[in-house]
Structures are given as C-alpha cells and as structure tokens.
Design an enzyme around this catalytic site. Structure first.
Site, PDB file in Angstrom:
ATOM      1  N   ILE A 190      25.096  26.059  12.712  1.00  0.00           N
ATOM      2  CA  ILE A 190      26.078  25.021  12.397  1.00  0.00           C
ATOM      3  C   ILE A 190      27.418  25.594  11.970  1.00  0.00           C
ATOM      4  CG2 ILE A 190      24.313  23.308  11.850  1.00  0.00           C
ATOM      5  CD1 ILE A 190      25.013  23.688   8.878  1.00  0.00           C
TER       6      ILE A 190
ATOM      7  N   TYR B 179      22.847  26.003   2.804  1.00  0.00           N
ATOM      8  CA  TYR B 179      22.678  27.250   2.061  1.00  0.00           C
ATOM      9  C   TYR B 179      22.260  26.819   0.668  1.00  0.00           C
ATOM     10  CZ  TYR B 179      23.771  31.922   0.193  1.00  0.00           C
ATOM     11  OH  TYR B 179      23.701  33.164  -0.389  1.00  0.00           O
ATOM     12  N   THR B 180      20.998  27.049   0.293  1.00  0.00           N
ATOM     13  CA  THR B 180      20.463  26.498  -0.954  1.00  0.00           C
ATOM     14  C   THR B 180      20.142  27.543  -2.015  1.00  0.00           C
ATOM     15  OG1 THR B 180      18.232  26.528  -0.017  1.00  0.00           O
ATOM     16  CG2 THR B 180      19.495  24.479   0.217  1.00  0.00           C
TER      17      THR B 180
ATOM     18  N   ASP C 188      22.807  16.934  -6.230  1.00  0.00           N
ATOM     19  CA  ASP C 188      23.287  16.603  -7.567  1.00  0.00           C
ATOM     20  C   ASP C 188      24.221  17.669  -8.128  1.00  0.00           C
ATOM     21  OD1 ASP C 188      21.006  18.336  -7.625  1.00  0.00           O
ATOM     22  OD2 ASP C 188      20.755  17.958  -9.766  1.00  0.00           O
TER      23      ASP C 188
ATOM     24  N   TYR D  84      27.594  27.018  -5.113  1.00  0.00           N
ATOM     25  CA  TYR D  84      26.754  26.105  -4.337  1.00  0.00           C
ATOM     26  C   TYR D  84      27.252  24.674  -4.456  1.00  0.00           C
ATOM     27  CZ  TYR D  84      22.706  23.165  -3.252  1.00  0.00           C
ATOM     28  OH  TYR D  84      21.876  22.172  -2.750  1.00  0.00           O
TER      29      TYR D  84
ATOM     30  N   LYS E 126      28.958  22.351  -1.474  1.00  0.00           N
ATOM     31  CA  LYS E 126      28.350  21.091  -1.043  1.00  0.00           C
ATOM     32  C   LYS E 126      29.321  19.924  -1.228  1.00  0.00           C
ATOM     33  CE  LYS E 126      24.650  20.294   0.128  1.00  0.00           C
ATOM     34  NZ  LYS E 126      24.091  20.136   1.499  1.00  0.00           N
TER      35      LYS E 126
END
Length: 303
Positions: free
Chosen positions: A38, A63-64, A104, A136, A140
């Site tokens: 992606i 990407y977590t 969150d 992160y 996001k």
C-alpha cells in the site's frame, strides 16, 4: 452483480479474523502484503485494477509496532498515512466504497496532572484528538485525515486494544495466558484505561458495516467500535487468570512509570460506541464476555 470486497491487510490479526468470520462476504478478494504494497501507488493500482463502482475496499493494513515506530518513523508514516491515501484515491476515482480502520492512539490520552484531573468520559468521534504522543498515533491520525481529504464518502472506524487471545498470539491476552503458566506472579500496569476488543467481534461488526447502504448514515463519517466497557490492563490480566482457573491475586499492579516503554501509552483512551449505534449498527458485546469467549474458545462468551 454483487460487490467485490477487497480486503487489504488480509494476513494480519484483524484480516485473518475477517476472513474466518461466518459473516464474511462470499466475494472477498483477500490481499496480503505479498499481493499489495500500500506504500507503492503502482502496486495499489495493479492490485485494485478491477475495482469499480459498488465495490468495497476494507483496509485493515497498518504498521502496528507502537514501540518500533518511534525509531522507524518513515516506515510508520508510509504505511499508516501514505498507504490509506493511495487506497482513498482508488476509491474516489472508481466510485468504490472505502472503509479504513484506525485506532484510539490518535488521542493524546494524557495522564492526570496537578492542573487537570484524569479523563473519565469516553471519546466521541468529534472530540479533538490533540497531538498524539506516539509516532504510531500521529501516523494513524495523518492517515485518517488523508482518507477524508481524498475521499469524503469514506468511513473510518477507530478501535482499540485489539486481541485474539490465542495461546500462541503476541497480543496482550495471549501473552498473559503464556505467562500464567510460566511465572509464579506477574506485574501489570494499572493506570492505563481502555476498551479491549476481541478481533472476531470487531470483524463481525465490520462485515455488518460492509453490508449497509453505501449512501447510508455511515458514509463519510468517523465511527468508534470496541467491545463495551472500560478497564485497565491490570484488570484484563486478572480476568485472564480467572478464566484460566488461576488465582488472580498472582497479578500485581504497577504504574506506567515503573514499566517504561519507548512509546508512551495513553492513560485514558476509552472510545464511546454511540456513533456506531447511531449509524444503525449492532453494539459489540461487553469486554468481559468477549474475553471469556477468547480464552475458553466458546464464541458465545456470556460472561
């Protein structure tokens, strides 16, 4: 002809749960990282070459690695911001529907200070996010913004603390299951509050969203979807021990300051489910019943 569902991130935790759900569309085209990059616009265009009006892109690729992102900023933003932007350009240009999963962590969720009491009110989609304290979370949040800027008809779904709880999984519940048999006692932070979300429950909810009218109340809006209720990581760990028949007193509380991580965690990141129900969608069940289902293997999990 029925819509084709392009499931992006099909090899990840949530992607696997979406594929395994008995509510999954019969016309799923599962795309793993081997099928689509992606971060590469050409790869996206090639993988989604058949995309047309009425089709759906369901994006759960991300990407977590929250701690890893602190030192891998470029990659985190490439996956979490640029990737959703490429997908949004495809949906906007073809008339397809984009459903993008977020987190969150976009909320700062700052701890209490001498000047401000701790937050106790769940976040609504319209609440100001503030400046996320992690790479992160910032990546996001940037992804959410580029999605709506590029395709205003898209739906973004924020969720939190997602787990499968499988004994071999690397998520929190799976880790607690292994530690229960490996250590006489464990120490878990008791000052971070959120909403644990069982991946199969979230998957079922997302499939319900996919089945709704693309021009309905979920079009062009932000939604929050988690299992109901709020709890600390310490309380989750105690609940895991209880489900295993172990003594929950073996779980001991500590503060975040006593367990430092490269990326600071939000002290409070509970998401309100009001937007989900307002959109006509079925609320996800209570977190405790979902946890029971995860640990016992009984999907009904009544708590």
């Amino acid at each position: 002809m029925s819509a084709t569902i392009y499931l992006v991130g099909a090899g990840g935790q949530l992607g696997k749960a979406l594929r395994a759900s008995d509510k999954a569309s019969a016309r799923v085209r599962a795309l793993t990282s081997a099928d689509i990059d992606i971060t590469d616009e050409a790869s996206v265009a090639n993988a989604l070459a058949g995309l047309g009006a009425g089709d759906v892109i369901l994006n759960c690729a991300a990407y977590t690695d929250v701690d890893g992102a602190e030192s891998d900023v470029g990659r985190a933003f490439a996956v979490n911001r640029d990737g959703p932007g490429h997908l949004a350009r495809m949906s906007a240009g073809s008339g397809a529907r984009l459903i993008h999963v977020s987190t969150d962590y976009v909320f700062a969720g700052a701890a209490a200070t001498d000047d401000a009491p701790p937050r106790t009110v769940p976040y609504e989609p319209a609440d100001v996010t503030g400046e996320p304290e992690t790479v992160y979370g910032a990546s996001k949040l940037a992804g959410e913004r580029i999605v709506f800027d590029t395709d205003p008809t898209a739906t973004v779904v924020r969720t939190a603390w997602v787990y499968t709880g499988a004994p071999t999984s690397s998520d929190f519940v799976g880790t607690m299951r292994r530690l229960e048999s490996a250590r006489p006692d464990i120490t878990v932070v008791n000052d971070q509050t959120g909403s644990p979300t069982y991946a199969p429950d979230l998957a079922d909810g997302l499939w319900e969203l996919v089945s709704t009218d693309p021009d309905g109340p979920a079009a062009g809006v932000m939604l929050h979807a988690t299992n109901a209720g709020s709890v600390s990581w310490y309380e989750v760990a105690r609940a895991v021990f209880e489900e295993l028949g172990a003594d929950p007193e073996r779980v001991r509380p500590c503060t975040t300051d006593e367990f430092p991580r490269p990326a600071p965690r939000p002290a409070y990141s509970v998401l309100s489910g009001a937007s989900w129900t307002t959109a006509g969608l079925t609320p996800l069940r209570d977190w405790r019943a979902a946890l029971q289902a995860a640990v016992t293997g009984d999907r009904t999990g009544r708590g």
